[in-house]
Design an enzyme around this catalytic site. Structure first.
Site, PDB file in Angstrom:
ATOM      1  N   ALA A  71       0.414  -1.006  -0.206  1.00 30.63           N
ATOM      2  CA  ALA A  71      -0.011   0.291  -0.330  1.00 30.63           C
ATOM      3  C   ALA A  71       0.803   1.011   0.547  1.00 30.63           C
ATOM      4  CB  ALA A  71      -0.600  -0.099   0.904  1.00 30.63           C
ATOM      5  N   GLN A 182      -7.694  -0.459   4.641  1.00 25.41           N
ATOM      6  CA  GLN A 182      -7.775  -1.783   5.707  1.00 25.41           C
ATOM      7  C   GLN A 182      -9.493  -2.000   5.697  1.00 25.41           C
ATOM      8  OE1 GLN A 182      -6.746  -1.667   8.296  1.00 25.41           O
ATOM      9  NE2 GLN A 182      -4.824  -0.793   7.971  1.00 25.41           N
ATOM     10  N   CYS A 328       6.321   5.036  17.300  1.00 26.11           N
ATOM     11  CA  CYS A 328       7.911   4.736  17.934  1.00 26.11           C
ATOM     12  C   CYS A 328       8.451   6.189  16.964  1.00 26.11           C
ATOM     13  CB  CYS A 328       8.618   4.400  18.384  1.00 26.11           C
ATOM     14  SG  CYS A 328      10.424   4.719  18.736  1.00 26.11           S
TER      15      CYS A 328
END
Length: 389
Positions: A71, A182, A328
């Site tokens: 994607a 999704q 992160c």
């Protein structure tokens, strides 16, 4: 030690057995689709079958599907490739509009276009994480070249009003792209009904393998400029030897997803509701971040009050696989841009976990996982010192 109960379905989904079998069948008999021999012909046939099945999943024709490595590449091809191609044709249209909750694979290429003279506009979402159509409309004018709105958010599971957004963009003469990584295989996706020009797909979010995705390019839409150059495969738009086994598996996963769409929706919806009910019965204090917004079946973004979600996930990691609302970056933990866009404070965002239940899970696993979450939530409160009376 057994495998943890897997609730991190937004990140990736289990490989469908049918997809695994398709992959192994191709690997058993190697062949390059560009080779002028029987093995090459069989490889080309496998690619054609896979392309047809992926197209069928979203109501497209096979010729409208271009395979990519995933994607991220498909989004880059749609944003960078389309903007550069359209910019040459219509130099006065130099603005790209994206929603505030897009995946980084859309936002980063969009921002990169600023160095090429394009202007980037960000459309806000409401407190549930759904596109604010009124604000979106105000950002559309004759300068708009391309708009991109994802179909389902990868953190909240919220279903976006893509059909309405596409109509608004087209009314101004702009092109429209949607990241449906999704969505495909989880909700009904029909590119004709949605009237999108470009649509991104990911195999491993559809119970297929990692390493392959696709970009739907409507037959009537402007063709993007390629991001790479090479041997001319896929009409030169995405050159390079096609990964035959991955494409065959993607096609198999697409066929299964289409066949099981209704049953998967019912099953996954039942599992997530059972998890929510179990958390409530155990008197865990929480709320669904998406509120009453429509969400993809099986999904929930949950804010746990007074709980450090990262600590919770670490405590139950051996038993349950979860993700949080943090990311992160360069060694620093920062609040997700999606949760920031919704209006959550840094403290509130620290308590968010995201869950997606998949087709291969059962009620017993979900109840067990809910128990681990409740137990760890109490321990995480003590660890962070955030006690609420």
């Amino acid at each position: 030690m057994g495998h943890p109960i897997y609730l991190d379905g937004f990140a990736t989904l289990p490989l469908a057995p049918e997809a695994r079998e398709a992959m192994l069948a191709v690997w058993t008999h190697p062949g390059n689709a560009g080779s002028p021999n029987v093995s090459g012909e069989l490889a080309a046939r496998a690619i054609a079958d896979g392309r047809g099945s992926v197209a069928d999943l979203i109501g497209a024709t096979a010729s409208e599907i271009t395979f990519t490595s995933g994607a991220t590449e498909a989004n880059n091809l749609a944003i960078l490739g389309v903007a550069r191609a359209a910019g040459r044709r219509e130099p006065n249209r130099k603005r790209v509009l994206v929603s505030a909750v897009e995946h980084k694979a859309v936002l980063e290429p969009a921002y990169a276009l600023q160095s090429e003279g394009f202007e980037i506009s960000i459309a806000p979402v409401d407190h549930r994480g759904r596109l604010d159509l009124e604000a979106f409309t105000r950002l559309i004018d004759e300068d708009l070249l391309l708009a991109s709105v994802m179909m389902v958010n990868n953190e909240t599971g919220v279903i976006q009003p893509v059909k309405e957004a596409a109509a608004l963009a087209h009314a101004s003469g702009a092109l429209f792209h949607s990241d449906a990584a999704q969505a495909a295989g989880k909700i009904d996706v029909d590119v004709v009904e949605l009237d999108v020009d470009y649509l991104t797909l990911s195999a491993h979010k559809t119970y297929g393998p990692m390493g392959v995705g696709a970009l739907y390019i409507a037959a009537s839409a402007l063709k993007p400029l390629p991001l790479t150059l090479g041997g001319g495969q896929q009409s030169g738009l995405r050159p390079g030897t096609e990964p035959v086994a991955l494409i065959a598996a993607f096609g198999a996963a697409a066929r299964v997803a289409k066949h099981r769409l209704s049953s998967d929706q019912k099953h996954c919806s039942g599992l997530i509701e059972q998890l929510i009910e179990t958390l409530e019965q155990r008197q865990l204090r929480f709320r669904r971040v998406s509120g009453d917004a429509p969400t993809v079946p099986g999904a929930a973004s949950i804010q746990l009050f007074g709980v450090d979600a990262d600590e919770l996930c670490a405590r139950i990691a051996r038993h349950v696989s979860l993700s949080t609302g943090s990311a992160c970056t360069s060694g620093q933990i920062k609040t997700s841009h999606v949760l920031e866009s919704i209006g959550l404070s840094e403290i509130d965002a620290r308590g968010v976990i995201r869950i997606f239940c998949n087709r291969y899970q059962n009620s017993e696993e979900i109840i067990t996982a809910a128990g681990h979450i409740v137990d760890a939530a109490g321990q995480s409160r003590l660890a962070t010192g955030e006690l609420h009376q």
